[in-house]
Enzyme design. Structure first.
Site, PDB file in Angstrom:
ATOM      1  N   HIS A  62       0.829  -1.206   0.000  1.00  0.00           N
ATOM      2  CA  HIS A  62       0.000   0.000   0.000  1.00  0.00           C
ATOM      3  C   HIS A  62       0.869   1.265   0.000  1.00  0.00           C
ATOM      4  CE1 HIS A  62      -3.630   2.379   1.456  1.00  0.00           C
ATOM      5  NE2 HIS A  62      -2.629   3.187   1.775  1.00  0.00           N
ATOM      6  N   GLU A  63       1.754   1.351   0.954  1.00  0.00           N
ATOM      7  CA  GLU A  63       2.577   2.559   1.067  1.00  0.00           C
ATOM      8  C   GLU A  63       3.516   2.704  -0.130  1.00  0.00           C
ATOM      9  OE1 GLU A  63       1.645   4.699   3.099  1.00  0.00           O
ATOM     10  OE2 GLU A  63       0.440   3.442   4.423  1.00  0.00           O
ATOM     11  N   HIS A  67       3.364   6.609  -6.929  1.00  0.00           N
ATOM     12  CA  HIS A  67       2.548   7.713  -7.433  1.00  0.00           C
ATOM     13  C   HIS A  67       3.354   9.016  -7.381  1.00  0.00           C
ATOM     14  CE1 HIS A  67      -1.623   9.890  -7.156  1.00  0.00           C
ATOM     15  NE2 HIS A  67      -1.148   9.908  -8.363  1.00  0.00           N
TER      16      HIS A  67
HETATM   17 ZN   LIG Z   1      -2.723   5.252   2.076  1.00  0.00          ZN
END
Ligand SMILES: [Zn+2]
Length: 679
Positions: free
Chosen positions: A470-471, A477
């Site tokens: 997730h991180e 991004h």
């Molecule tokens: Zn997050």
């Protein structure tokens, strides 16, 4: 005087930053920027991107590059001096930003660029920066009367101070309490790893026996495995009453009033700007158009998951009754019996699984996943300057072997480090005034179970591996952006309820058999996760998923309601939402809100729903990978191009449609959560 915060190389030299450097550096940059701004606004008549926006970017970037390591160290290596320096500078930072955004002359100057004929020759990214700037000036009260402006600025300062106090209180309360045990007989059920860690904790404190702390890995192990119910209750009570009027340290570091004050100020600020309430203000920079849209979205999911969640609770209750004659399942029993039931139902134990996921293997596997998807290569850079020996630094290169950026990982929980997992920025992609490209860089921070001295860390799949992916999604991004203007580069300028899209989509890869081949390797046998075990895991994947969903919805509704209703009481709102939504009974002493950092000291106020909102996007985008092949190269490159590289230049819906070919549908989320049949 030599000041590392003023020497702004490609990456900060963290180890050389002293608390005494902070105030002089921040003051100096603020003073320089103010002088520069005054020069800009007097010397020019006809404003352009080059003579106004470009220098503004330069000024903002300079201050950000000094402040980013300060606020990061404050979060992960806190000590008294650092906290003091931070607390002196934070109001200066707030004042600087508010002053800037309330500057009518500057606002008019930017507006004149927007009105000029050259505006249409600017790139989409440049125009978006200007559009966002004008919006942000309005949201900081540029149109208010002088008296109102002062009031607004004062609110802003108070708010930031309270938010910092909230999280400092939580950190102090977390550190202040430990469970110290000297009788091994009391610790039945705890895995060997956790026993050894607790032993090490005790030794570090020069104590006999075992010490358990309120850092999440320690707390969570007790809740999941400790047979002794009274001790579980003790630990639970200490954890859920941190920084409150309840529990073992009742009244010390109490966040009760701070939370109410935060809410009052937020509503007052929103009202000054002409919004009905803070929720409306918050939605002004989000995809969801109005409060009803958010509430309908959340309540629809409540409806879709509640019946199933009730069944899950019933199953667990029956199980506990059968196993240990537990008449009434209490909050401190859930994790324990859940783990036992998982073992019985799916013949799967977290501890057994953990042995397949060493940090090294998972990391290498995760890097292979993104190599397949986006063609990027990740390499560790040894010998870089960091803030802690466990920190690692990595570079990211693309398919053409161009450098794209850097990230720092700080994985393990420790004292003086804030809880939770997050990503933040160190550098943003932009061209410096000398024409060289500044590469983006990010922090990837987690609080995983730390390995014992000289040993390898092993992760649990359900929480830690997923959190890591997730991180890392947030990092990508930020790093893979191709946008060169700070305001809309990487994670900047992305509408808030879309920021969890690139992070949550990464979690889906954690469940694919092809991924397991890359991220798993048994501690001793070195075998990858066997097929039979994988199938058990898959079978268990949606175990209690409705309960989990409801919990997230409870947090989202609580947050949203608090910011929607003026003068809402934290306790009362929480109780009302729980009555409506929760299927798990919470004891009266539970003070969950007092440690809800996302909304009281983070950026998720009236925005916690973003997790669910963005999960719709992530789930449906991942469904395209399921359709095309989860490592389909074209699909991966299309996602890279349409989503990851775009920063905040275009509306998230437009980007989603460009990738998916249509608007998002909620079906994939329901299917992925095992709720599809109840819709
Ligand atoms: Zn997050």
């Amino acid at each position: 005087m030599h000041n590392p915060l003023l020497e702004q190389g490609a990456l900060p030299t963290f180890s050389t930053i002293q608390p005494k450097n902070i105030e002089p550096a921040i003051k100096q940059i603020i003073a320089e920027n103010k002088a520069e701004l005054a020069k800009l606004l007097v010397a020019n008549q006809h404003y352009t991107w080059e003579n106004l926006l470009a220098p503004l970017d330069e000024m903002g970037d300079k201050l950000m590059k000094a402040w980013s390591p300060v606020s990061h160290l404050h979060a992960v290596m806190q000590n008294e001096e650092l906290r003091a320096a931070y607390n002196v500078c934070q109001p200066l930072m707030t004042e600087y930003h508010t002053d800037m955004l309330q500057n009518e002359t500057l606002y008019q100057a930017i507006q004149s660029v927007a009105n000029s004929p050259e505006y249409h020759q600017l790139t989409d990214a440049q125009r978006k920066v200007i559009e966002n700037d004008l919006r942000d000036f309005k949201l900081a009260g540029v149109h208010l009367t002088p008296a109102e402006k002062i009031k607004f600025a004062e609110y802003q300062k108070q708010l930031n101070k309270l938010m910092t106090q909230f999280s400092d209180n939580l950190l102090d309360a977390t550190q202040a309490w430990v469970l110290h045990i000297t009788d091994a007989a009391l610790l039945k059920g705890l895995p060997d790893e956790n026993m050894r860690m607790a032993k090490q904790n005790a030794e570090q404190r020069k104590q006999e026996g075992w010490v358990f702390t309120l850092e999440f890995p320690s707390y969570s192990a007790v809740m999941k495995y400790l047979k002794n119910r009274d001790l579980r209750r003790t630990m639970y009570e200490a954890y859920v009453t941190r920084a409150s009027d309840q529990g073992p340290n009742a009244g010390q570091w109490d966040n009760t009033k701070i939370m109410q004050d935060i809410l009052t100020i937020r509503h007052a600020m929103a009202e000054l700007l002409g919004f009905q309430n803070y929720a409306e203000y918050s939605l002004f920079t989000k995809m969801a158009e109005k409060p009803d849209v958010v509430l309908d979205f959340l309540y629809d999911l409540v409806e879709k998951s509640k019946a199933m969640a009730l069944k899950e609770v019933e199953e667990l209750t029956e199980f506990a009754k059968k196993l240990d004659s537990i008449a009434q399942l209490e909050a401190w029993d859930y994790a324990y019996y859940t783990e036992k039931l998982r073992l019985e139902k799916f013949d799967i134990s977290e501890e057994e699984l953990r042995q397949y996921f060493s940090m090294e293997k998972v990391l290498a596997g995760m890097f292979s996943v993104v190599n397949k998807l986006y063609g990027i290569t990740i390499q560790e850079l040894k010998g870089k300057d960091t803030w802690h020996p466990q920190v690692q630094v990595f570079s990211v290169h693309d398919e053409k072997n161009n450098l794209r950026g850097y990230f720092y990982t700080d994985f393990y929980s420790r004292a003086n480090k804030r809880g939770g997992a997050w990503m933040d920025e160190i550098r943003v992609r932009r061209y410096l005034s000398d024409g060289t490209l500044q590469y983006p860089a990010a922090y990837l921070t987690c609080n995983f179970t730390r390995p014992l001295e000289g040993e390898t860390a092993y992760l649990n799949h359900d929480e830690e591996v997923l959190t890591l992916f997730h991180e890392f999604g947030h990092c990508l991004h930020h790093i893979l952006t191709q946008v060169d203007y700070p305001g809309v580069s990487g994670i900047n300028g992305v509408l808030w309820d879309a920021v969890e899209f690139p992070s949550q989509i990464m979690e889906y890869w954690c469940w694919e058999p092809e991924t397991f081949a890359l991220i798993s390797e048994h501690k001793e046998t070195k075998a990858t996760l066997p097929k039979a075990l994988y199938e058990k895991m898959l079978h268990a994947k949606n175990f209690q998923s409705a309960m989990h969903m409801l919990r997230q919805l409870e947090f989202s509704l609580f947050d949203f309601q608090l910011h929607l209703e003026k003068n809402a009481s934290v306790e009362k709102t929480l109780n009302e939402i729980r009555k409506e939504v929760a299927v798990v009974k919470t004891p009266v002493f539970n003070r969950f809100a007092h440690s809800f950092t996302h909304i009281f000291s983070g950026s998720y106020a009236a925005g916690y729903y973003s997790y669910k909102w963005a999960e719709v996007l992530a789930s449906d985008a991942f469904a395209k990978f399921e359709e095309d092949g989860i490592f389909n190269k074209e699909t991966g490159r299309a996602y890279l191009k349409n989503i990851l590289e775009q920063g905040g230049v275009y509306p998230p819906m437009q980007l989603f449609i460009a990738f998916r070919g249509r608007r998002p549908s909620i079906d994939a989320l329901l299917r992925h959560s095992g709720l599809a049949f109840s819709s």
